[in-house]
Motif scaffolding. Structure first.
Motif, PDB file in Angstrom:
ATOM      1  N   VAL A 147       0.829  -1.206   0.000  1.00 57.38           N
ATOM      2  CA  VAL A 147       0.000   0.000   0.000  1.00 57.38           C
ATOM      3  C   VAL A 147       0.864   1.257   0.000  1.00 57.38           C
ATOM      4  N   ARG A 151       0.715   4.033  -3.021  1.00 56.10           N
ATOM      5  CA  ARG A 151       0.434   5.442  -2.745  1.00 56.10           C
ATOM      6  C   ARG A 151       1.574   6.345  -3.236  1.00 56.10           C
ATOM      7  N   ILE A 161      -6.471   2.011  -3.883  1.00 59.57           N
ATOM      8  CA  ILE A 161      -5.575   1.261  -3.002  1.00 59.57           C
ATOM      9  C   ILE A 161      -6.396   0.363  -2.073  1.00 59.57           C
ATOM     10  N   CYS A 162      -7.470   0.885  -1.526  1.00 58.18           N
ATOM     11  CA  CYS A 162      -8.307   0.107  -0.595  1.00 58.18           C
ATOM     12  C   CYS A 162      -8.958  -1.092  -1.280  1.00 58.18           C
ATOM     13  N   LEU A 172      -6.170   1.928   5.863  1.00 60.55           N
ATOM     14  CA  LEU A 172      -5.145   2.382   4.926  1.00 60.55           C
ATOM     15  C   LEU A 172      -4.276   3.455   5.570  1.00 60.55           C
TER      16      LEU A 172
END
Length: 197
Positions: A147, A151, A161-162, A172
């Motif tokens: 993650v 990002r 991303i989630c 997150l």
């Protein structure tokens, strides 16, 4: 408005450049994908795209920057392709609370102020710094590392991303915070402390 014709890329020079960059490309892909086969696929697809699109390189950026940009898109393609495949759950990070307790007081302030870092712009220019940073990234827990790179390197938005690892937005932010703490601690020990180098 006419533009001057661009000089074509020397095929032998391009081949040498790709061969020299391959280990770096593979490291970048592995850091994000955490799967050797997927990383190899992303790098192979990047090399193929570079060879097929060499005539479109307009020299507005450095060749290496252009190639890494192509890799970035190929890594995203790999993530999308494998997004629906089941993955083994990552081990729980039991030491996270202990790490925060060691670094921070209950009021949220650092227990011990970090050493003053030298000029960050000058340090970032050094190739050794990036080697240390890559090593620190490899020590992040699997999901945290993914993650963080999604990002910071791929610059995906939070919702994308989630969705990929199936986490909540609050989770997150906690994971990103913890990844930054771990990277900061690793860099403090392995780079910014004078006796560590």
């Amino acid at each position: 408005m006419s533009t001057a014709p661009q000089a074509s890329i020397d095929p032998q020079g391009l081949g040498r450049c790709l061969a020299a960059l391959r280990p770096t490309l593979l490291r970048l892909a592995q850091l994000q994908l955490r799967n050797h086969a997927w990383a190899e696929d992303a790098v192979s697809e990047t090399v193929l795209a570079v060879l097929q699109g060499a005539q479109r390189f307009n020299r507005t950026s450095q060749l290496k920057t252009w190639i890494v940009g192509i890799l970035k898109h190929k890594v995203l393609d790999q993530l999308r392709q494998h997004m629906r495949e089941p993955t083994a759950p990552a081990a729980a990070d039991d030491d996270e609370n202990e790490l925060e307790h060691l670094l921070f007081k209950q009021d949220g302030h650092f227990r011990e102020l970090p050493d003053e870092w030298t000029d960050p712009c000058a340090e970032l220019q050094r190739e050794q710094f990036f080697s240390v940073l890559e090593a620190c990234l490899e020590y992040l827990p699997n999901k945290q590392g993914r993650v963080f790179l999604m990002r910071e390197w791929l610059q995906l938005d939070s919702s994308a991303i989630c969705r990929e690892p199936g986490i909540a937005p609050t989770n997150l932010w906690v994971m990103l915070h913890r990844a930054r703490l771990r990277l900061r601690e690793c860099l403090q020990i392995r780079w910014f402390t004078p006796h560590a180098r």
